[in-house]
Design a protein around this motif. Sequence first.
Motif, PDB file in Angstrom:
ATOM      1  N   SER A  19      23.119  16.729   2.586  1.00 26.46           N
ATOM      2  CA  SER A  19      22.367  17.987   2.621  1.00 26.46           C
ATOM      3  C   SER A  19      21.723  18.223   3.981  1.00 26.46           C
ATOM      4  O   SER A  19      21.463  19.368   4.364  1.00 26.46           O
ATOM      5  CB  SER A  19      21.305  18.014   1.515  1.00 26.46           C
ATOM      6  N   TRP A  20      21.465  17.152   4.743  1.00 24.67           N
ATOM      7  CA  TRP A  20      20.987  17.292   6.124  1.00 24.67           C
ATOM      8  C   TRP A  20      22.099  17.904   6.988  1.00 24.67           C
ATOM      9  O   TRP A  20      21.861  18.787   7.802  1.00 24.67           O
ATOM     10  CB  TRP A  20      20.561  15.934   6.649  1.00 24.67           C
ATOM     11  N   VAL A  21      23.327  17.448   6.745  1.00 23.09           N
ATOM     12  CA  VAL A  21      24.480  18.013   7.441  1.00 23.09           C
ATOM     13  C   VAL A  21      24.680  19.472   7.022  1.00 23.09           C
ATOM     14  O   VAL A  21      25.016  20.324   7.854  1.00 23.09           O
ATOM     15  CB  VAL A  21      25.750  17.193   7.146  1.00 23.09           C
ATOM     16  N   ARG A  22      24.459  19.764   5.751  1.00 22.25           N
ATOM     17  CA  ARG A  22      24.605  21.138   5.268  1.00 22.25           C
ATOM     18  C   ARG A  22      23.626  22.071   5.981  1.00 22.25           C
ATOM     19  O   ARG A  22      23.958  23.221   6.305  1.00 22.25           O
ATOM     20  CB  ARG A  22      24.373  21.188   3.760  1.00 22.25           C
ATOM     21  N   ALA A  23      22.427  21.579   6.259  1.00 25.95           N
ATOM     22  CA  ALA A  23      21.456  22.398   6.987  1.00 25.95           C
ATOM     23  C   ALA A  23      21.931  22.678   8.407  1.00 25.95           C
ATOM     24  O   ALA A  23      21.743  23.785   8.929  1.00 25.95           O
ATOM     25  CB  ALA A  23      20.102  21.688   7.014  1.00 25.95           C
ATOM     26  N   LEU A  24      22.554  21.684   9.045  1.00 27.76           N
ATOM     27  CA  LEU A  24      23.118  21.901  10.377  1.00 27.76           C
ATOM     28  C   LEU A  24      24.219  22.954  10.322  1.00 27.76           C
ATOM     29  O   LEU A  24      24.299  23.832  11.191  1.00 27.76           O
ATOM     30  CB  LEU A  24      23.661  20.583  10.931  1.00 27.76           C
ATOM     31  N   CYS A  25      25.053  22.884   9.298  1.00 21.94           N
ATOM     32  CA  CYS A  25      26.137  23.865   9.148  1.00 21.94           C
ATOM     33  C   CYS A  25      25.579  25.280   9.012  1.00 21.94           C
ATOM     34  O   CYS A  25      26.118  26.233   9.590  1.00 21.94           O
ATOM     35  CB  CYS A  25      26.995  23.525   7.930  1.00 21.94           C
ATOM     36  N   GLN A  26      24.508  25.425   8.249  1.00 13.71           N
ATOM     37  CA  GLN A  26      23.902  26.752   8.080  1.00 13.71           C
ATOM     38  C   GLN A  26      23.360  27.277   9.402  1.00 13.71           C
ATOM     39  O   GLN A  26      23.478  28.469   9.704  1.00 13.71           O
ATOM     40  CB  GLN A  26      22.788  26.685   7.037  1.00 13.71           C
ATOM     41  N   THR A  27      22.790  26.388  10.209  1.00 14.70           N
ATOM     42  CA  THR A  27      22.293  26.796  11.525  1.00 14.70           C
ATOM     43  C   THR A  27      23.444  27.254  12.406  1.00 14.70           C
ATOM     44  O   THR A  27      23.329  28.244  13.145  1.00 14.70           O
ATOM     45  CB  THR A  27      21.538  25.632  12.192  1.00 14.70           C
ATOM     46  N   LEU A  28      24.568  26.563  12.335  1.00 15.81           N
ATOM     47  CA  LEU A  28      25.732  26.939  13.138  1.00 15.81           C
ATOM     48  C   LEU A  28      26.232  28.336  12.795  1.00 15.81           C
ATOM     49  O   LEU A  28      26.685  29.074  13.683  1.00 15.81           O
ATOM     50  CB  LEU A  28      26.855  25.918  12.937  1.00 15.81           C
ATOM     51  N   ARG A  29      26.155  28.709  11.546  1.00  9.82           N
ATOM     52  CA  ARG A  29      26.611  30.049  11.153  1.00  9.82           C
ATOM     53  C   ARG A  29      25.795  31.122  11.855  1.00  9.82           C
ATOM     54  O   ARG A  29      26.298  32.212  12.133  1.00  9.82           O
ATOM     55  CB  ARG A  29      26.540  30.205   9.636  1.00  9.82           C
ATOM     56  N   GLY A  30      24.533  30.834  12.138  1.00  5.52           N
ATOM     57  CA  GLY A  30      23.701  31.782  12.865  1.00  5.52           C
ATOM     58  C   GLY A  30      24.150  31.993  14.299  1.00  5.52           C
ATOM     59  O   GLY A  30      23.772  32.968  14.945  1.00  5.52           O
ATOM     60  N   TYR A  31      24.962  31.070  14.811  1.00  4.74           N
ATOM     61  CA  TYR A  31      25.531  31.186  16.157  1.00  4.74           C
ATOM     62  C   TYR A  31      26.962  31.732  16.108  1.00  4.74           C
ATOM     63  O   TYR A  31      27.661  31.720  17.119  1.00  4.74           O
ATOM     64  CB  TYR A  31      25.552  29.814  16.837  1.00  4.74           C
ATOM     65  N   ASP A  32      27.387  32.157  14.930  1.00  2.05           N
ATOM     66  CA  ASP A  32      28.771  32.620  14.722  1.00  2.05           C
ATOM     67  C   ASP A  32      29.786  31.522  15.012  1.00  2.05           C
ATOM     68  O   ASP A  32      30.888  31.771  15.519  1.00  2.05           O
ATOM     69  CB  ASP A  32      29.082  33.865  15.580  1.00  2.05           C
ATOM     70  N   VAL A  33      29.407  30.298  14.711  1.00  3.74           N
ATOM     71  CA  VAL A  33      30.298  29.141  14.838  1.00  3.74           C
ATOM     72  C   VAL A  33      30.675  28.692  13.428  1.00  3.74           C
ATOM     73  O   VAL A  33      29.804  28.522  12.572  1.00  3.74           O
ATOM     74  CB  VAL A  33      29.621  27.992  15.604  1.00  3.74           C
ATOM     75  N   ASP A  34      31.966  28.496  13.196  1.00  7.63           N
ATOM     76  CA  ASP A  34      32.452  28.089  11.878  1.00  7.63           C
ATOM     77  C   ASP A  34      32.248  26.581  11.707  1.00  7.63           C
ATOM     78  O   ASP A  34      32.962  25.780  12.327  1.00  7.63           O
ATOM     79  CB  ASP A  34      33.932  28.435  11.727  1.00  7.63           C
ATOM     80  N   PRO A  35      31.301  26.156  10.879  1.00  4.72           N
ATOM     81  CA  PRO A  35      31.051  24.714  10.740  1.00  4.72           C
ATOM     82  C   PRO A  35      32.197  23.971  10.062  1.00  4.72           C
ATOM     83  O   PRO A  35      32.409  22.785  10.327  1.00  4.72           O
ATOM     84  CB  PRO A  35      29.776  24.663   9.897  1.00  4.72           C
TER      85      PRO A  35
END
Length: 348
Positions: A19-35
């Motif tokens: 779930s810590w990794v999932r939070a990083l993935c959500q942050t990446l979406r804000g940069y328009d980066v596909d996690p």
Amino acid sequence: MQTPPLCTDSPIEPTILASWVRALCQTLRGYDVDPDLLMQQCQMDTGLLHVPEARYPTKQVRLLWREAITHTNDPLLGLQMGKEIQAPSLHALGLAMLASANLAELMGLMARYCRILSSTMHMALKHDKKGSALVIKTLGGSEYNHAARIAMLAFVYRQACHLSQHPITPSFVALAIRTTPEQANRLEDYFGVPVTLEAAEDSIGFDYSTTLEPFAGANPMLLSLNEQAIRSYLGKIERMRFADRVLEQIRRTLPEGEPRLGDVAIRLGVSQRTLQRKLSHEQQSFQGLLDLARRQQAEDLLQHSTLPIVEIGYRLGFSDPSNFCRASNRWFGCSPSALRERSRLMAT
């Protein structure tokens, strides 16, 4: 932006909460980066992101951080994640934080249970006459630019403001990274104080008036339930680590007198040489674990018992009270009596 080097000198099979990794993935979406694409590049199973209590190997997560920072071109990606991550992403630890009585208790929870997030993460509290500081380290290397450490410090600060229900000001923030002036301004704008860079360790401090201010949402019953869940989960993942088995034996035998390496080795069914070699492989030592067990038991007895301080010292193997006092100053930055008094103030 040049691809940063990946550090790979991590301990045996360290893992990080999904779930810590999932939070990083959500942050990446804000940069328009596909996690998902980045996780595939790092050979990470995206299906684990929504599996309760799932974990990823630390090497894969550190590689994901490297790729994430490269693709976002943001060396302070960790700061952004710390701004956005939600408390429930930290398993029962996040829920326990929300139920804590004050910032001192919140930081204590982080120091005791941060391994629930990463088996290589280590947090410690340091105290002096002015206040308390939360220091964070990672064993066996680090993710690029200390991104996860910065994310954690940013998250702790945000929760401190949220649970206090008003902005609070740290007494200091220190980071071991080197940044551009623009990045330094970002850090200062977020934390509200000048940030010391290229420091010896990553840490954040608060004065005692701030750490002892009561949180309106304090809930001792909810806190207790979540601590039980944390300990149960940690028990599952720590059974895989030899150092934790040694530490448990030290804790069990400490009331009988100072544990000896040979006696602990016999209890674990290994030779002294094998015990030392396995601990060294996990970047631990028998003396270091003995010191940790003493510190943890001292903190528990001083805060939660009415035993005389001299008797507590004897229980920890200190025949001379002055040696116990010196150890307490090294562990907690104060004498045993001062720590007991501080805990009483926190309780009221």
